[in-house]
Scaffold this motif. Structure first.
Motif, PDB file in Angstrom:
ATOM      1  N   ALA A 169     107.116 -60.209 102.666  1.00  0.00           N
ATOM      2  CA  ALA A 169     108.107 -61.312 102.855  1.00  0.00           C
ATOM      3  C   ALA A 169     109.241 -60.044 103.720  1.00  0.00           C
ATOM      4  O   ALA A 169     110.017 -59.751 104.747  1.00  0.00           O
ATOM      5  N   GLU A 170     108.624 -58.267 104.091  1.00  0.00           N
ATOM      6  CA  GLU A 170     109.204 -56.892 104.125  1.00  0.00           C
ATOM      7  C   GLU A 170     108.226 -57.145 105.923  1.00  0.00           C
ATOM      8  O   GLU A 170     108.760 -56.980 106.633  1.00  0.00           O
ATOM      9  N   ARG A 171     107.412 -57.538 105.618  1.00  0.00           N
ATOM     10  CA  ARG A 171     106.661 -57.789 107.148  1.00  0.00           C
ATOM     11  C   ARG A 171     106.530 -58.754 108.283  1.00  0.00           C
ATOM     12  O   ARG A 171     106.441 -59.618 109.108  1.00  0.00           O
TER      13      ARG A 171
ATOM     14  N   GLU B   8      95.320 -52.614 111.487  1.00  0.00           N
ATOM     15  CA  GLU B   8      96.376 -51.721 111.951  1.00  0.00           C
ATOM     16  C   GLU B   8      97.295 -52.155 110.672  1.00  0.00           C
ATOM     17  O   GLU B   8      98.656 -51.164 110.595  1.00  0.00           O
ATOM     18  N   ARG B   9      97.328 -53.295 109.507  1.00  0.00           N
ATOM     19  CA  ARG B   9      98.377 -53.258 108.529  1.00  0.00           C
ATOM     20  C   ARG B   9      98.281 -51.974 108.025  1.00  0.00           C
ATOM     21  O   ARG B   9      98.871 -51.153 107.368  1.00  0.00           O
ATOM     22  N   LYS B  10      96.653 -51.446 107.724  1.00  0.00           N
ATOM     23  CA  LYS B  10      96.210 -50.663 106.396  1.00  0.00           C
ATOM     24  C   LYS B  10      97.003 -48.495 106.990  1.00  0.00           C
ATOM     25  O   LYS B  10      97.426 -48.044 105.988  1.00  0.00           O
ATOM     26  N   ALA B  11      97.305 -49.244 108.418  1.00  0.00           N
ATOM     27  CA  ALA B  11      97.729 -47.645 109.089  1.00  0.00           C
ATOM     28  C   ALA B  11      99.303 -47.340 107.896  1.00  0.00           C
ATOM     29  O   ALA B  11      99.598 -46.185 108.368  1.00  0.00           O
ATOM     30  N   ARG B  12     100.203 -48.538 107.926  1.00  0.00           N
ATOM     31  CA  ARG B  12     101.427 -47.984 107.205  1.00  0.00           C
ATOM     32  C   ARG B  12     101.484 -47.803 106.129  1.00  0.00           C
ATOM     33  O   ARG B  12     100.450 -48.343 105.092  1.00  0.00           O
TER      34      ARG B  12
END
Ligand SMILES: Cc1cc2nc3c(=O)[nH]c(=O)nc-3n(C[C@H](O)[C@H](O)[C@H](O)COP(=O)(O)OP(=O)(O)OC[C@H]3O[C@@H](n4cnc5c(N)ncnc54)[C@H](O)[C@@H]3O)c2cc1C
Length: 385
Positions: free
Chosen positions: A97-99, A231-235
């Motif tokens: 929901a956030e991304r 790439e998601r994991k860096a957040r």
């Protein structure tokens, strides 16, 4: 700690409170019989728990992180396994929901399914050869693009929590052409999907974290829902606080069990109950101190995530410290509670022995302790360069 601030929080908390006894009983039965707490999941669906983190535009409640933590801690107090399973579903839905990384129509379909029928999803990321995906291992599950654009997925995932009831699996697979690691949405009823009942853990037995086996599973092109997973994991991931919330709940259950015992047990060597003995009081005080400290960290961090949007990118360490502190403290609290109760805590009939086993699992949910310590050291050293 006065945690309930709004009418909705009081209402949902009350719904969980009223069902706590039944949830606890069902969880204990699933643990004793190596089965799964189906009734708990059904009841949670009935009270709308599965749509709490779905956006309002699709009929959900869109609750903030603070509330998710509040309800999962309460649910964890009744049954850790049920809470961890639902926690994955609620947390992933909150993150999506956030991304909003998915194609709009697929996202809408899954959200509406969750709201109308209580559909459940979870991520199946771990494999025998990768170990924890947080270590960066590459999935051996493959995704092969077909001539019509669809994907053929083949592989095996371990630790698939809630596998007996999931409607969707979010599967990390390696694209055999590009070598990218992408995430694919696989509905349960797709041909070639099966569950192998491998879960024999003595901790969190009721999570039903069996193997997911995919043999030449064909899914449409748009079910590649998120490309380049790394790439998601860096957040920073606020939603991962669902993990410590559950273990904090288990610790609180152990604390309540110890207090119930200490205030009623009266051996004939003393007048009154053991709650009046200085040594027992000391243990009770230590439990209170530890729980107070860890819950402060848990709830303050969740609130900061909700309220300080501009700081989210700098919150990785804070979130990880919360997970580390709460899960390790929970293990200590269960240990102290068992010292108060004594040898009776080891009886198969006593819930403390289950809490003792269940609470250990927190060490093996992400992020792992050594990774948190390494991150803190790195940040400290960088700040001095
Ligand atoms: C109750 C429970 C529910 C779970 N639910 C899910 C789920 O729903 N979906 C899912 O995908 N997964 C799930 N998992 C799996 C979890 O996320 C981990 O992948 C799993 O616990 C394996 O982690 P590990 O640290 O034991 O294994 P490994 O990563 O194999 O580690 C084993 C040991 O080797 C060390 N090690 C291995 N590789 C490295 C490295 N590169 N660097 C440093 N040390 C290393 C570790 O420190 C550890 O000591 C669940 C796990 C549990 C316990």
């Amino acid at each position: 700690m006065p945690l309930l601030k709004t009418e909705r929080q009081k209402e949902i908390y009350k719904l969980l409170d009223e069902r706590e006894g039944a949830f606890k009983q069902c969880g204990a039965k699933a643990d004793a019989e190596n089965s799964f707490p189906y009734e708990n999941i059904e009841e949670l669906k009935k009270i709308g728990f599965t749509s709490l983190t779905v956006p309002k535009e699709f009929g959900g409640e869109e609750i903030p992180l603070y509330e998710m933590v509040l309800y999962l801690e309460k649910l964890g107090q009744a049954d850790g396994s049920t809470a961890l399973g639902l926690g994955w579903h609620l947390g992933i839905m909150m993150d999506l929901a956030e991304r909003r990384p998915w194609q709009a129509d697929v996202y809408k379909e899954v959200c509406e399914h969750a709201v109308k029928e209580g559909a459940l999803l979870n991520r199946a990321a771990t494999e025998p050869k990768t170990g924890s995906p947080t270590r960066g291992g590459k999935p051996e599950t493959t995704a092969v693009k077909q001539s019509d654009g669809s994907w053929k997925i083949t592989g095996r995932k371990t630790f698939t929590t809630m596998s007996p009831v999931l409607d969707y699996f979010l599967v990390a697979a390696t694209d055999d052409e590009t070598a990218d690691v992408n995430e694919y949405l696989i509905p349960r009823n797709t041909n070639g999907v099966s569950i192998e009942e491998t879960w024999d853990s003595v901790a969190m037995q009721g999570t039903g974290s069996h193997d997911l086996v995919m043999q030449d599973v064909i899914i449409p092109a748009h079910y590649l829902v998120e490309a380049k997973r790394n790439e998601r994991k860096a957040r920073p991931s606020g939603w991962l606080l669902h993990i410590p919330s559950v273990y904090s709940g288990i610790a609180r259950a152990a604390r309540n069990e110890a207090l119930k015992f200490a205030t009623t047990y009266s051996p004939n060597s003393i007048v009154g109950t053991i709650s009046e003995i200085p040594n027992v009081r000391r243990l009770i005080g230590e439990i209170e101190m530890k729980l107070h400290q860890s819950r402060q960290i848990l709830y303050t961090t969740a609130r900061a995530w909700d309220e300080e949007l501009e700081n989210r990118n700098q919150m990785t360490a804070q979130l990880q410290v919360a997970k580390y502190t709460v899960t390790n403290t929970a293990i200590e609290v269960v240990d102290l509670a068992m010292r108060i109760v004594g040898a009776r805590s080891l009886s198969a009939k006593n819930p403390l022995q289950r809490y003792y086993r269940d609470v250990r699992a927190g060490l093996h949910n992400p992020p792992m302790d050594d990774a948190v310590i390494a991150l803190l050291a790195e940040q400290a050293i960088q700040s001095f360069k």
